[in-house]
Write an enzyme that holds these catalytic residues in place. Structure first.
Site, PDB file in Angstrom:
ATOM      1  N   ARG A 142      -0.937   7.025  21.772  1.00 21.70           N
ATOM      2  CA  ARG A 142      -1.263   8.124  20.859  1.00 21.70           C
ATOM      3  C   ARG A 142      -2.266   9.056  21.535  1.00 21.70           C
ATOM      4  NH1 ARG A 142       1.350   6.771  16.420  1.00 21.70           N
ATOM      5  NH2 ARG A 142       1.614   4.574  15.877  1.00 21.70           N
ATOM      6  N   ASP A 198      -2.980   6.404  -3.106  1.00 25.81           N
ATOM      7  CA  ASP A 198      -1.814   5.811  -2.448  1.00 25.81           C
ATOM      8  C   ASP A 198      -1.257   4.719  -3.359  1.00 25.81           C
ATOM      9  OD1 ASP A 198      -3.824   3.929  -2.076  1.00 25.81           O
ATOM     10  OD2 ASP A 198      -3.071   3.291  -0.126  1.00 25.81           O
ATOM     11  N   SER A 243       0.815  -1.221   0.000  1.00 22.52           N
ATOM     12  CA  SER A 243       0.000   0.000   0.000  1.00 22.52           C
ATOM     13  C   SER A 243       0.846   1.267   0.000  1.00 22.52           C
ATOM     14  CB  SER A 243      -0.952  -0.045   1.199  1.00 22.52           C
ATOM     15  OG  SER A 243      -1.874   1.008   1.169  1.00 22.52           O
ATOM     16  N   ARG A 288      -5.087   6.399  23.007  1.00 31.28           N
ATOM     17  CA  ARG A 288      -5.235   4.992  22.645  1.00 31.28           C
ATOM     18  C   ARG A 288      -3.851   4.399  22.445  1.00 31.28           C
ATOM     19  NH1 ARG A 288      -4.675   4.335  16.996  1.00 31.28           N
ATOM     20  NH2 ARG A 288      -5.483   2.216  17.148  1.00 31.28           N
TER      21      ARG A 288
END
Length: 580
Positions: free
Chosen positions: A508, A277, A65, A499
């Site tokens: 984060r 992407d 990706s 989280r």
């Protein structure tokens, strides 16, 4: 084990490096390409078993990706084009990490646990992106499938969403579409052309779109599709893979994180632009205004545009169908308020990760989901599609209803419901803007994002953080959520949550407020609370370091800029001293 002797011998050609351990996550396996040969072979084995178990065609996509070109990865695709079942993610991890001498034992454990009839035929569809390593790694997948007697169809270079589409087409016996790349182009382009007929007198400027292909597979496939669009969309393709490296200083992730246009793309003021992407399952839009300011239309803005368009069509068609937008905690609060308070659309929040959003969207007649990074799609239930089709055929419907329901029908055909698809999503966005007579500036003005900031705090063990309410509230450690609540009250229009990372021992932190200064201060204060209550390691978070450290992710400045300026000031100061 005699029946697997061929597997054992073939596996020797794809040996597992000693001590290497990898885990199948939301995006499958991701690592440097040189570590993945044995993984690919074993995922060929697993896909064959999954095919026998489900009596369906299974997909295997070789891609990493938005990762750098040196990386690669693999993900499995289930019968309806969705991500592989969660229970099989565990099988994938166990099989991938089995040492050579225990590979066959692990294979038999899966067969026994899933009660797989090995006499069932198996069918596997395989695709790959444009990375230099993808050719040899996809061959390793073929070896795995073949060694268990499975049949395969190698599509070669395709986008990830295209392979998801092919798998769904195959397993619905063509009801979803033709399982060919050309069939994909024909279905989407026909729906797009039908939709844009409802926007007459479009000028060439309105049809023009600058596309950053991230030097990946999406650029190649966009070139192929142009002829099918009959100039109704005039694509100016940049970063088409002819020169630059995949995802290097370009692509949707780069634009989202750096908050600026990609390199290799020329854009005029007010010109509509978008970026794919590397495997074309994400998309973001953007433009610069007359003052040179950059404006990003991320997944929140995309989800809002599409859901409001669908809500209006449902109202015009007189259809009583529930439409919902599925977001994560990272969705900007302004988008949530606009959807709930202005458009009266149901908003559902779920855990971060596409598989969670996809599952939640399936609970509604029409479920719209987009992550902020630009990955998303729209799901229509079978009941909703049936109602729409019945109204299309209703001879008693008035003109307004007929127009609205035909738009809905063509929109369903334009959307790739199996997974987020940059090409499909791009065509939907272009059609919606054209039908509603909106410019990219009009779209941007729907609502204004609240200033926000993201930090991360290093901790000794991220598992001390446990969350609830779709990761918006901390359950442990004791006292952390109370501290966050108290801090949030100090600022206007504020919210914050923490989280744990899924891959490293960091927590984060996300914060929003009515001003950027407020968002920065709130994020820093919450970071301190995490450090003190959740076992922070190293030096206590410093506001200045936090702000500069976040620029990699939110891209306002960088420590390198600060260092360069500091050195420059010192040089000027020294020169002044020497001239005295």
């Amino acid at each position: 084990m005699a029946q697997f002797e061929g597997v054992f011998q073939k596996s020797k050609l794809h040996p597992k490096p000693g001590g290497l351990m990898l885990q199948y996550g939301t995006a499958g396996f991701r690592a440097q390409a040189k570590h993945l040969d044995h993984i690919m072979f074993r995922m060929g084995l697993l896909a064959t078993l999954r095919s026998k178990k489900t009596k369906s065609t299974i997909g295997v996509m070789v891609t990493a990706s938005h990762n750098p070109e040196e990386d690669n990865g693999v993900k499995l695709i289930d019968p309806m084009g969705e991500m592989v079942a969660a229970s099989w993610e565990d099988h994938a991890t166990q099989l991938a990490n089995a040492e050579q001498e225990s590979l066959l034992t692990e294979l038999e454990n899966i067969i026994e646990k899933e009660t797989i009839d090995m006499n069932e035929p198996a069918s596997v569809y395989i695709g790959k992106d444009t990375r230099p390593s993808s050719g040899s790694l996809s061959q390793a997948v073929v070896d795995g499938v073949s060694s268990l007697g499975g049949k395969f169809h190698d599509y070669g270079l395709v986008t990830t969403p295209q392979l998801h589409y092919m798998v769904c087409c195959r397993n619905t016996n063509g009801c979803y579409g033709s399982a060919t790349v050309e069939g994909y182009y024909q279905k989407l382009s026909h729906a797009f052309l039908q939709l844009t007929q409802n926007a007459p007198n479009r000028t060439d400027d309105q049809k023009r779109l600058v596309v950053d292909g991230a030097n990946g597979i999406g650029a190649l496939k966009m070139r192929e599709m142009e002829a099918f669009l009959r100039s109704e969309l005039q694509v100016v393709l940049s970063n088409d893979g002819s020169r630059g490296k995949l995802n290097h200083l370009c692509g949707a992730d780069h634009v989202k994180v750096q908050q600026k246009p990609p390199e290799g793309l020329t854009m005029g003021a007010g010109e509509r632009c978008c970026s794919f992407d590397g495997d074309a399952d994400r998309i973001v839009y953007y433009y610069t205004d007359s003052d040179g300011r950059f404006h990003l239309q991320d997944g929140d803005k995309i989800g809002t545009l599409i859901s409001t368009y669908l809500k209006e069509l449902l109202t015009q068609a007189g259809l009583d169908l529930q439409i919902a937008v599925v977001q994560t905690a990272y969705a900007n609060g302004s988008s949530t308020r606009y959807l709930e308070d202005v458009m009266k659309v149901t908003v559902c929040c779920t855990k971060t990760g596409v598989k969670h959003l996809h599952h939640a969207a399936q609970q509604y007649d029409i479920g719209v989901y987009f992550e902020a990074n630009g990955h998303g799609t729209v799901l229509f239930s079978k009941a909703a599609q049936k109602q729409i089709l019945e109204l299309v055929k209703d001879p008693n419907a008035n003109d307004e209803k007929k127009r609205a329901v035909k738009l809905l029908d063509n929109t369903i055909n334009l959307i790739n419901q199996t997974v987020g698809d940059a090409i499909s999503d791009m065509l939907v966005i272009e059609a919606v803007l054209a039908i509603r007579g909106m410019s990219v500036q009009d779209w941007d003005a729907i609502y204004t994002d609240l200033p926000n900031r993201q930090f991360k705090v290093k901790v000794s063990d991220r598992c001390v953080i446990d969350t609830t309410d779709a990761e918006r509230r901390a359950v442990t450690p004791v006292g952390l959520q109370e501290a966050i609540d108290s801090l949030v009250k100090k600022y206007k229009q504020a919210r914050a949550f923490v989280r744990p990372s899924g891959t490293e021992d960091v927590v984060r932190v996300y914060a929003e407020a009515d001003t950027q200064k407020g968002a920065d201060s709130l994020a820093h204060e919450v970071s301190l609370a995490v450090y003190r209550l959740a076992g922070g390691v190293g030096d206590e978070p410093n506001w200045f370091d936090n702000i500069n450290g976040s620029f990699e992710e939110t891209t306002m400045k960088s420590k390198w800029v600060f260092l360069f300026v500091s050195i420059h000031i010192i040089i000027i100061f020294v020169r002044c001293l020497l001239n005295l």
